[in-house]
Design a protein around this motif. Sequence first.
Motif, mmCIF file in Angstrom:
data_model
loop_
_atom_site.group_PDB
_atom_site.id
_atom_site.type_symbol
_atom_site.label_atom_id
_atom_site.label_comp_id
_atom_site.label_asym_id
_atom_site.label_seq_id
_atom_site.Cartn_x
_atom_site.Cartn_y
_atom_site.Cartn_z
ATOM 1 N N SER A 180 9.795 19.991 13.141
ATOM 2 C CA SER A 180 9.492 18.604 13.522
ATOM 3 C C SER A 180 8.877 17.841 12.350
ATOM 4 N N LEU A 181 8.031 18.513 11.580
ATOM 5 C CA LEU A 181 7.412 17.857 10.432
ATOM 6 C C LEU A 181 8.456 17.550 9.364
ATOM 7 N N ALA A 182 9.398 18.442 9.169
ATOM 8 C CA ALA A 182 10.478 18.197 8.201
ATOM 9 C C ALA A 182 11.303 16.985 8.639
ATOM 10 N N ARG A 183 11.546 16.873 9.944
ATOM 11 C CA ARG A 183 12.285 15.713 10.452
ATOM 12 C C ARG A 183 11.511 14.424 10.223
ATOM 13 N N ALA A 184 10.193 14.460 10.492
ATOM 14 C CA ALA A 184 9.359 13.274 10.292
ATOM 15 C C ALA A 184 9.315 12.874 8.823
ATOM 16 N N LEU A 185 9.192 13.868 7.934
ATOM 17 C CA LEU A 185 9.157 13.579 6.500
ATOM 18 C C LEU A 185 10.474 12.956 6.053
ATOM 19 N N SER A 186 11.577 13.434 6.579
ATOM 20 C CA SER A 186 12.880 12.861 6.238
ATOM 21 C C SER A 186 12.948 11.388 6.640
ATOM 22 N N ALA A 187 12.429 11.058 7.816
ATOM 23 C CA ALA A 187 12.423 9.667 8.273
ATOM 24 C C ALA A 187 11.535 8.815 7.369
ATOM 25 N N VAL A 188 10.356 9.342 7.017
ATOM 26 C CA VAL A 188 9.433 8.617 6.141
ATOM 27 C C VAL A 188 10.075 8.365 4.779
ATOM 28 N N ALA B 293 0.819 -1.214 0.000
ATOM 29 C CA ALA B 293 0.000 0.000 0.000
ATOM 30 C C ALA B 293 0.847 1.255 0.000
ATOM 31 N N ILE B 294 2.056 1.169 0.560
ATOM 32 C CA ILE B 294 2.940 2.336 0.602
ATOM 33 C C ILE B 294 3.333 2.746 -0.806
ATOM 34 N N GLY B 295 3.502 1.760 -1.667
ATOM 35 C CA GLY B 295 3.855 2.048 -3.055
ATOM 36 C C GLY B 295 2.731 2.678 -3.847
ATOM 37 N N ARG B 296 1.512 2.598 -3.325
ATOM 38 C CA ARG B 296 0.359 3.168 -4.051
ATOM 39 C C ARG B 296 0.007 4.569 -3.552
ATOM 40 N N LEU B 297 0.741 5.081 -2.596
ATOM 41 C CA LEU B 297 0.444 6.406 -2.057
ATOM 42 C C LEU B 297 0.707 7.478 -3.111
ATOM 43 N N GLY B 298 -0.152 8.482 -3.104
ATOM 44 C CA GLY B 298 -0.008 9.572 -4.054
ATOM 45 C C GLY B 298 0.246 10.900 -3.369
ATOM 46 N N VAL B 299 0.331 11.938 -4.171
ATOM 47 C CA VAL B 299 0.603 13.277 -3.656
ATOM 48 C C VAL B 299 -0.488 13.718 -2.690
ATOM 49 N N SER B 300 -1.748 13.377 -2.999
ATOM 50 C CA SER B 300 -2.849 13.790 -2.132
ATOM 51 C C SER B 300 -2.754 13.146 -0.749
ATOM 52 N N ASP B 301 -2.253 11.900 -0.691
ATOM 53 C CA ASP B 301 -2.073 11.230 0.602
ATOM 54 C C ASP B 301 -1.033 11.962 1.440
ATOM 55 N N MET B 302 0.050 12.355 0.798
ATOM 56 C CA MET B 302 1.122 13.040 1.525
ATOM 57 C C MET B 302 0.653 14.409 2.008
ATOM 58 N N ARG B 303 -0.121 15.096 1.174
ATOM 59 C CA ARG B 303 -0.650 16.404 1.575
ATOM 60 C C ARG B 303 -1.607 16.258 2.757
ATOM 61 N N ALA B 304 -2.414 15.197 2.714
ATOM 62 C CA ALA B 304 -3.363 14.969 3.802
ATOM 63 C C ALA B 304 -2.631 14.696 5.106
ATOM 64 N N TRP B 305 -1.570 13.899 5.044
ATOM 65 C CA TRP B 305 -0.782 13.601 6.262
ATOM 66 C C TRP B 305 -0.142 14.864 6.818
ATOM 67 N N MET B 306 0.464 15.667 5.947
ATOM 68 C CA MET B 306 1.140 16.876 6.417
ATOM 69 C C MET B 306 0.133 17.876 6.991
ATOM 70 N N ALA B 307 -1.043 17.976 6.358
ATOM 71 C CA ALA B 307 -2.080 18.876 6.881
ATOM 72 C C ALA B 307 -2.556 18.400 8.250
ATOM 73 N N HIS B 308 -2.677 17.085 8.398
ATOM 74 C CA HIS B 308 -3.087 16.515 9.688
ATOM 75 C C HIS B 308 -2.057 16.833 10.768
ATOM 76 N N GLU B 309 -0.776 16.681 10.446
ATOM 77 C CA GLU B 309 0.283 16.950 11.420
ATOM 78 C C GLU B 309 0.306 18.422 11.824
ATOM 79 N N GLY C 56 -2.183 20.404 11.686
ATOM 80 C CA GLY C 56 -3.420 20.665 12.393
ATOM 81 C C GLY C 56 -3.358 20.278 13.864
ATOM 82 N N ARG C 57 -2.519 19.305 14.197
ATOM 83 C CA ARG C 57 -2.407 18.925 15.606
ATOM 84 C C ARG C 57 -1.226 19.623 16.293
ATOM 85 N N GLY C 58 -0.709 20.665 15.634
ATOM 86 C CA GLY C 58 0.283 21.518 16.284
ATOM 87 C C GLY C 58 1.732 21.159 16.068
ATOM 88 N N VAL C 59 2.020 20.241 15.151
ATOM 89 C CA VAL C 59 3.413 19.880 14.872
ATOM 90 C C VAL C 59 4.083 21.024 14.123
#
Length: 304
Positions: free
Chosen positions: A79-87, A54-70, A72-75
Amino acid sequence: MLAPAQSDALKRWLDHEAALKGASVNTLRAYASDVAAFLKFIAIHHGGAEGTAAIGRLGVSDMRAWMAHERGRGVGARSLARALSAVKTFTRWLAEREGFEPTAILSTRAPRFRRALPRPLSEDAARAVITDVEFDASEPWIAARDAAVVTLLYGCGLRISEALSLTGDDVPLPDPLRIRGKGGKERLVPVLPAARAAVEAYLRACPFPAESGTPLFRGARGGALNPRLVQKAMERTRLRLGLPASATPHALRHSFATHLLSAGGDLRAIQELLGHASLSTTQAYTAVDTARLMEIYDRAHPRA
């Protein structure tokens, strides 16, 4: 809960980072937290846990949704740049093994953030800290200990954890001193005569022998010195000298690098002395040096 296949892949990747790249325990803990949180969000976003394919099927909209969620919860952006680097690192590793195209994840741009410049002390202030830090100590040997620690931080550019990891096996201090830093990376650091003299003065006064395998710097009862005690000694010294709140033990390491650069030190050599994995980290000190020059210029040439 992660799908078993994803949980297994995450564990194998962390083992890979530890074994082949020498990632530290703290780094691995941050990686595990960041990637697991990402995978859990994706599972919820898609309506249920899925396997690694399923990770291979992720698209740009999925990544945008994750970043918006992060966000939105105050990240924060850093910290978000660090998390994205790990991902991205995890995804790149997984894609190589499972043969999927990770472009959507790897092309995701990290949020921009303003890197905070290091805040070093002036040369006079750094010297004042070294001579003044011992004044509030309860016993002469503790005074010598505090002076030795801050002299190593400024004179050798050590992190506080690196100074406190020294043991009786490091006595007398060799030149150069072998330091194991972040991620288990080793570097060689020259030992200035002042630093060696400060450590020797401490050892002569210390009631606990510097034996093999025992901490070089001891607490009042003989155990390993708690870094918080060094921080408190710096706080008292800072207040007594009228220095800003940024005058912390780590600021002495910043001061070491900045003063070397001001004296004409080579940026690559300073990178090696500090143990920075990336030259871009060390380049922050050039911005500090430029900022100082501009302050001097503004004072000398005030604008109308």
